[in-house]
Design a protein around this motif. Structure first.
Motif, short mmCIF file in Angstrom:
data_model
loop_
_atom_site.label_atom_id
_atom_site.label_comp_id
_atom_site.label_asym_id
_atom_site.label_seq_id
_atom_site.Cartn_x
_atom_site.Cartn_y
_atom_site.Cartn_z
N VAL A 14 -40.29 4.58 18.47
CA VAL A 14 -39.27 5.38 17.79
C VAL A 14 -38.76 4.65 16.54
N ALA A 15 -38.45 3.36 16.67
CA ALA A 15 -37.97 2.58 15.51
C ALA A 15 -39.02 2.54 14.42
N SER A 16 -40.28 2.35 14.80
CA SER A 16 -41.36 2.30 13.81
C SER A 16 -41.57 3.66 13.16
N ALA A 17 -41.44 4.73 13.94
CA ALA A 17 -41.60 6.08 13.39
C ALA A 17 -40.49 6.38 12.37
N LEU A 18 -39.28 5.94 12.67
CA LEU A 18 -38.18 6.14 11.72
C LEU A 18 -38.42 5.34 10.44
N ALA A 19 -38.95 4.13 10.58
CA ALA A 19 -39.28 3.32 9.39
C ALA A 19 -40.41 3.98 8.60
N LEU A 20 -41.38 4.56 9.30
CA LEU A 20 -42.48 5.26 8.61
C LEU A 20 -41.95 6.47 7.85
N ARG A 21 -40.99 7.16 8.44
CA ARG A 21 -40.37 8.29 7.74
C ARG A 21 -39.73 7.83 6.44
N GLU A 22 -39.08 6.67 6.48
CA GLU A 22 -38.47 6.13 5.26
C GLU A 22 -39.53 5.76 4.23
N HIS A 23 -40.68 5.30 4.69
CA HIS A 23 -41.77 4.93 3.78
C HIS A 23 -42.20 6.14 2.95
N THR A 26 -38.86 11.00 0.04
CA THR A 26 -38.75 11.07 -1.43
C THR A 26 -37.30 11.09 -1.88
N GLY A 27 -36.39 11.51 -1.03
CA GLY A 27 -34.98 11.58 -1.41
C GLY A 27 -34.24 10.31 -1.05
N GLU A 28 -32.93 10.43 -1.06
CA GLU A 28 -32.04 9.32 -0.72
C GLU A 28 -32.19 8.96 0.76
N SER A 29 -32.24 7.68 1.04
CA SER A 29 -32.37 7.20 2.42
C SER A 29 -31.04 7.33 3.15
N CYS A 39 -32.96 0.83 4.15
CA CYS A 39 -34.31 0.98 4.70
C CYS A 39 -35.30 1.50 3.67
N GLY A 40 -34.83 2.34 2.77
CA GLY A 40 -35.71 2.88 1.74
C GLY A 40 -36.27 1.79 0.84
N THR A 41 -35.43 0.87 0.41
CA THR A 41 -35.87 -0.23 -0.44
C THR A 41 -36.92 -1.08 0.27
N VAL A 42 -36.67 -1.40 1.53
CA VAL A 42 -37.59 -2.25 2.30
C VAL A 42 -38.91 -1.52 2.53
N ASN A 43 -38.85 -0.27 2.98
CA ASN A 43 -40.05 0.46 3.37
C ASN A 43 -40.85 1.01 2.20
N LYS A 44 -40.31 0.92 1.01
CA LYS A 44 -41.07 1.33 -0.18
C LYS A 44 -41.52 0.12 -1.01
N SER A 45 -41.22 -1.08 -0.51
CA SER A 45 -41.60 -2.29 -1.24
C SER A 45 -43.10 -2.56 -1.06
N VAL A 99 -36.91 -12.67 0.01
CA VAL A 99 -37.59 -12.08 -1.14
C VAL A 99 -36.89 -10.81 -1.61
N LEU A 100 -36.69 -9.87 -0.69
CA LEU A 100 -36.09 -8.59 -1.07
C LEU A 100 -34.57 -8.66 -1.13
N GLY A 101 -33.98 -9.48 -0.28
CA GLY A 101 -32.52 -9.56 -0.23
C GLY A 101 -31.88 -8.31 0.35
N VAL A 102 -32.66 -7.51 1.05
CA VAL A 102 -32.19 -6.26 1.64
C VAL A 102 -32.77 -6.16 3.04
N TRP A 103 -31.97 -5.66 3.97
CA TRP A 103 -32.40 -5.51 5.36
C TRP A 103 -32.60 -4.04 5.70
N CYS A 104 -33.53 -3.79 6.60
CA CYS A 104 -33.77 -2.45 7.14
C CYS A 104 -33.31 -2.44 8.58
N ILE A 105 -32.41 -1.53 8.93
CA ILE A 105 -31.88 -1.48 10.29
C ILE A 105 -32.98 -1.20 11.30
N TYR A 106 -33.96 -0.36 10.95
CA TYR A 106 -35.05 -0.07 11.87
C TYR A 106 -35.92 -1.31 12.11
N CYS A 107 -36.11 -2.10 11.08
CA CYS A 107 -36.90 -3.33 11.20
C CYS A 107 -36.18 -4.35 12.07
#
Length: 137
Positions: A14-23, A26-29, A39-45, A99-107
């Motif tokens: 479930v957590a990975s699927a939510l992260a994949l959705r963020e990947h 196209t809109g605001e995370s 999560c959007g910044t992390v999953n689109k990096s 590196v990114l300086g941003v965290w993803c809650i799903y990660c």
């Protein structure tokens, strides 16, 4: 113990699927909480893809394999794969922090799940070894 591990594997899916959705979003995370949690910044990096495959998709497949190993009570193999997955998750956490300086809650949730699965698989493996029980592969 296998059912606990299977439930944790399902939570990881479930957590990975939510992260994949963020990947692919196209809109605001919706999990863009502030400048440190997005999560959007992390999953689109560029770090969110390995050989053209989103890491979140690899996570879904990995958790399904771990759940199958738990179901079969193949604890030595489960321990091997959870420890490798934990190492990779810690590497990704390092990327998020340094590196990114941003965290993803799903990660972060996924990291907690794989850490707990690793500890449980280790405990079961040690218990089997101490009892002299032959592990199933």
């Amino acid at each position: 113990m296998r059912y606990v591990l299977m439930i944790l594997a399902l939570a990881g899916v479930v957590a990975s699927a939510l992260a994949l959705r963020e990947h692919y979003r196209t809109g605001e995370s919706p999990c863009s909480i502030n400048e440190k949690w997005d999560c959007g910044t992390v999953n689109k990096s560029p770090f969110a893809v390995v050989w053209g495959i989103p890491i979140a998709m690899i996570g879904i497949a990995g958790y399904l394999v771990l759940g199958g190993l738990a179901f079969r009570r193949s604890y030595p193999r489960l321990l091997d794969l959870t420890l490798m997955s934990l190492g990779f998750s810690l590497y990704l956490a390092h990327i998020e922090k340094e590196v990114l300086g941003v965290w993803c809650i799903y990660c972060v949730i996924s990291l907690g799940i794989i850490a707990l699965m690793s500890l449980l698989a280790l405990a079961v493996s040690i218990s089997q070894w101490m009892r002299g029980t032959r592990p199933s592969y």
